[in-house]
Write an enzyme that holds these catalytic residues in place. Structure first.
Site, PDB file in Angstrom:
ATOM      1  N   THR A  39      26.377 137.433  37.489  1.00 35.31           N
ATOM      2  CA  THR A  39      25.639 138.576  37.906  1.00 35.31           C
ATOM      3  C   THR A  39      24.731 138.092  39.054  1.00 35.31           C
ATOM      4  OG1 THR A  39      25.137 139.284  35.894  1.00 35.31           O
ATOM      5  CG2 THR A  39      23.551 140.003  37.622  1.00 35.31           C
ATOM      6  N   TRP A  80      27.364 137.512  42.159  1.00 38.14           N
ATOM      7  CA  TRP A  80      27.813 138.819  42.432  1.00 38.14           C
ATOM      8  C   TRP A  80      27.071 139.454  43.796  1.00 38.14           C
ATOM      9  CZ3 TRP A  80      25.975 143.781  42.887  1.00 38.14           C
ATOM     10  CH2 TRP A  80      26.904 144.924  43.351  1.00 38.14           C
ATOM     11  N   HIS A  81      25.573 139.382  43.642  1.00 39.36           N
ATOM     12  CA  HIS A  81      24.602 139.632  44.491  1.00 39.36           C
ATOM     13  C   HIS A  81      24.302 138.897  45.812  1.00 39.36           C
ATOM     14  CE1 HIS A  81      23.123 142.065  41.050  1.00 39.36           C
ATOM     15  NE2 HIS A  81      22.472 142.799  41.774  1.00 39.36           N
ATOM     16  N   GLY A  82      24.853 137.490  45.637  1.00 35.74           N
ATOM     17  CA  GLY A  82      24.969 136.870  46.855  1.00 35.74           C
ATOM     18  C   GLY A  82      25.487 135.245  46.607  1.00 35.74           C
ATOM     19  N   PHE A 127      27.037 143.547  49.642  1.00 38.03           N
ATOM     20  CA  PHE A 127      27.385 143.057  48.393  1.00 38.03           C
ATOM     21  C   PHE A 127      28.685 143.031  48.080  1.00 38.03           C
ATOM     22  CE2 PHE A 127      23.215 141.579  47.274  1.00 38.03           C
ATOM     23  CZ  PHE A 127      22.302 142.623  47.810  1.00 38.03           C
TER      24      PHE A 127
END
Lengths: 365, 464
Positions: B312, B315-317, B464
């Site tokens: 998670t 995935w955001h960065g 994203f």
């Protein structure tokens, strides 16, 4: 079956939407925005390069924003929403308070002030050192200084000016900020009102060893309502000012020469009153080099006025005690070229700049 | 192209809705596909071939996969298909990060700073979900390439979600019709989201930008910034979901909700059931449950959670601050699971909400920081280190300019505005239709006014 009123009401949003879309596509387009004093975007050219560099659609967006139907009305609506519903003091980059609009000159830009200081030191080193005349500098506070009690952010001149002064030991300093109030400025423009500048002119003349002005000026009013440089940017509806310029028989005989074009000019360029920027009535606005010669002066003393746009309205009020005033704007002429145009020997020198410029002095060359 | 632009609102959308409405059921998906490709190409023309290639490969794999029966061969093909779908995302998003970290271990290489293709995380996850469902047999592959391409490229949710499962819209892809109720509800939802984005989220973004540029920081300014960003990211992202759902509804699709007022949550567990619901579902169904979920021994369960939260965060960065962000929430979730009584019974509800808001706010300070050192600086400001004053003239100026924006944003983060809008809705039979129009008309006019005055306003979750 829904009543007709309700059915019509339900269609109203799509109707409005489609009407604006069709207006955007079909209405004739203006080339310039009078309120914003700039040309409006042209329709972008579609090319593979513009697509792959992702420029085309951002250019298209700018074009559509510029040419949207009722654009000025929408801009005003946005400004009103921000100011009166969201109660923002700053709208579109301008602070609003006490019926005035002012640029937000904040935070303090140390590099800019140092650049300005270095620029003046260079001018002194190249042209003014050893000259017999007095050298003087004064800083014009921008309007936000007088709007601090309304919540505006402003530069702390009490902290900044001593250091700036120390960097210009060859020049005496006159503190102008106690001589000015909000009433000395136009409400929708950054500039000061010429008709209120007598105390400022007298203070600077005194600093230059001259007596105060004795002339009884006659205020002439522009026939056109004056909406200044901030009006278009702000988009908020403020009542216009009346632009005033001071006349006197002595001033009518002053000869103005634009040195860079070797052409004559006028003290008050009255055609500008109905133009894009009426404040250009004072000495025709932004020009690099011009001289004002006073054939009725009872002295041979001359003054060099290094200035920004604020100097245009003040210079006529200094003329009584000078045979000539040369106005130099080093934003429009490189200081290295001045020696070709100006004789610096024996002239009084006044460096007169606003904090608007000093806090963003990169344009000084 | 973004939803909150004149180009989209007054050129693209009317044309799309018009042509979609007049196209027969045979041509509706083709119209959608065409306009979706234009939409994507307008913002990311050079990466359009990449998306098209990914779609072609994934569709091809899914058709072949559906016909393969042998488990081993099927699994091999599935893994190959997954790889083909994930490689572009892994390359564009994580290659630079990997090289940076390898350099720490002495492995030299030129730094890689690749521009991330718009929406790649979203459409890749959609494709991965689809391939997995085809592999599992829970969904039949798309009947035509055009249907599949229309599903992946569907412009309402292409670049910022929600992540839609193929089975959620499979029937609508085959046959759909947007009736009057769909158009009205869809339009209302779309305008509501547009208002949240342009009139609130963007202004909060101005506050955040001013904070980052200020020469007069203070402890109060730092806390206001943290609050502003926390509100901005929610309003921005949920606004996009509102618009996506609204547009989908106008085109005859019903998407699942992606947000459920996360700032009303009473625990972090509850928060993550309300925030970016489609992503949570994705990780639950395609990572957590296949790993065993919570039906395994405790150490493995913790490992499963850790994998989900690591992913998670990533995935955001692609940076350690995002990894830390993910692990931060892992710690909180584990804490809530280890001491459930504290968070469900002992603490009164208002305190639980406050704990959630504070935890989330601090989490978003970490999220917004570009790096760990920057995060450290922001946390130091929040807690008054480096002799930072409690307040400053710049803080008070910013607060004066934005106090009403904060109040409206806090209100907008609760269910009350939607309930108010629904109460005024033209659909309420007891209420004359025209009475519900005023707020919607006002939203349209105000949003247009903001957009006409021009400012570039990308969605935060774009990259994203």
């Amino acid at each position: 079956m829904k009543p007709l009123k309700s059915r019509f009401a339900l269609c109203l949003i799509p109707i409005l939407w489609m009407t604006l879309s069709l207006g955007l596509l079909t209405l004739p387009k203006d080339s310039h925005s009078l309120s914003e004093r700039r040309p409006l975007a042209l329709f972008p050219t579609l090319s593979l390069k513009s697509l792959t560099e992702e420029r085309y659609f951002s250019a298209l967006e700018t074009y559509l924003q510029d040419h949207f139907p009722l654009r000025e009305t929408f801009r005003e609506g946005k400004a009103l929403f921000r100011r009166h519903v969201l109660r923002q003091g700053e709208v579109n980059g301008l602070f609003h308070g006490a019926g005035h609009m002012a640029a937000v000159v904040h935070p303090y830009n140390d590099a800019a002030w140092r650049h300005a200081m270095a620029h003046f030191q260079t001018l002194h080193g190249h042209y003014l050192e050893g000259s017999a005349g007095r050298i003087h500098f004064a800083v014009i506070p921008d309007k936000s200084h007088y709007l601090q009690d309304q919540g505006a952010l402003s530069l702390n001149l009490d902290e900044i000016l001593p250091g700036f002064q120390a960097g210009l030991p060859f020049a005496a300093f006159t503190d102008l900020h106690p001589l000015l109030t909000l009433e000395h400025y136009y409400t929708t423009d950054p500039h000061w009102r010429q008709e209120t500048l007598r105390p400022v002119a007298d203070a600077l003349l005194a600093a230059l060893g001259k007596p105060p002005t004795t002339l009884s000026y006659h205020p002439s009013l522009s026939p056109h309502p004056f909406l200044g440089a901030y009006a278009g940017q702000s988009a908020l509806p403020l009542p216009p000012d009346t632009l005033t310029y001071l006349t006197h028989p002595l001033l009518e005989e002053v000869e103005v020469r634009h040195l860079h074009t070797e052409s004559p000019g006028t003290l008050y360029d009255l055609e500008k009153l109905s133009g894009r920027d009426p404040y250009e009535v004072f000495l025709s606005g932004a020009l690099p080099l011009l001289t004002l010669e006073n054939p009725n002066a009872n002295t041979k003393d001359k003054l060099l006025l290094f200035r920004d746009s604020f100097g245009s309205a003040l210079a006529p009020l200094l003329l009584e005690h000078y045979a000539a005033i040369t106005l130099i704007d080093t934003r429009y002429i490189h200081s290295a070229l001045l020696g070709d145009w100006v004789d610096f020997h024996g002239q009084d020198v006044l460096l007169l700049y606003s904090t608007l410029l000093l806090n963003q002095s990169a344009s000084l060359r | 192209m973004v939803f909150s632009s004149i180009t989209f609102l007054y050129l693209f959308l009317p044309l799309t809705l018009l042509l979609h409405a007049v196209a027969g059921s045979r041509w509706q998906n083709a119209v959608l596909l065409l306009f979706s490709l234009v939409f994507y190409g307008a913002g990311e023309f050079r990466h359009l071939p990449l998306m098209i290639l990914t779609i072609l490969l994934s569709y091809g794999f899914s058709r072949v996969l559906a016909g393969v029966r042998l488990p081993k061969r099927r699994r091999g093909l599935f893994l190959l298909a997954l790889g083909a779908a994930l490689v572009p995302l892994l390359f564009y998003k994580y290659a630079g990060f990997l090289l940076q970290n390898l350099a720490f271990f002495g492995v030299s290489g030129a730094p890689l700073a690749l521009p991330l293709p718009l929406g790649i995380s979203f459409y890749t996850f959609q494709i991965v979900g689809y391939l997995t469902d085809v592999y599992r047999g829970t969904v039949r592959p798309a009947r035509t390439l055009w249907d599949f391409a229309a599903y992946v490229t569907f412009f309402p949710q292409l670049i910022a979600g929600p992540i839609i499962r193929y089975q959620d819209i499979e029937d609508a892809l085959k046959k759909r019709r947007a009736g009057q109720e769909d158009l009205r509800e869809g339009l209302s939802r779309f305008l509501f989201g547009l208002g949240k984005k342009v009139l609130l989220a963007n202004l909060l973004g101005d506050f955040v930008a001013q904070f980052h540029a200020t020469g007069g920081p203070s402890v109060l300014y730092a806390w206001l910034y943290a609050l502003a960003f926390t509100l901005q990211i929610y309003l921005d992202f949920s606004a996009y979901s509102d618009m996506a759902l609204g547009l989908g509804r106008m085109l005859g699709f019903r998407f699942p909700e992606n947000f459920n007022y996360p700032y009303m949550a009473t625990s972090i567990t509850d928060f993550w059931r309300r925030w970016h619901i489609s992503l949570g579902r994705f990780f639950r169904d395609y990572v957590y449950l296949p790993l065993g979920g919570n039906r395994v021994a405790k150490p493995r369960w913790i490992r499963n959670l850790a994998v989900v939260w690591l992913l998670t965060g990533l995935w955001h960065g692609a940076s350690w601050s995002f990894v830390l962000w993910g692990l931060y929430f892992l710690m909180l979730l584990l804490l809530e699971k280890l001491v459930p009584r504290l968070f469900q019974e002992i603490l009164p509800k208002p305190l639980r909400r406050l704990y959630v808001l504070l935890a989330v706010l601090l989490g978003f300070v970490l999220f917004d920081a570009g790096s760990l050192p920057e995060a450290g600086r922001h946390f130091a400001m929040l807690f008054g280190y480096s002799s930072l004053p409690l307040t400053s003239p710049e803080t008070l100026y910013a607060l004066q300019n934005f106090h009403r924006v904060f109040l409206l944003a806090l209100f907008a983060a609760t269910p009350y505005p939607r309930r108010l809008l629904a109460a005024l809705s033209p659909l309420k039979k007891s209420r004359p239709a025209h009475e519900g129009l005023v707020p919607l008309l006002l939203l349209l006019v105000l949003v247009t006014a903001e957009l006409v005055d021009g400012s570039f306003n990308p969605f935060l979750y774009f990259r994203f």
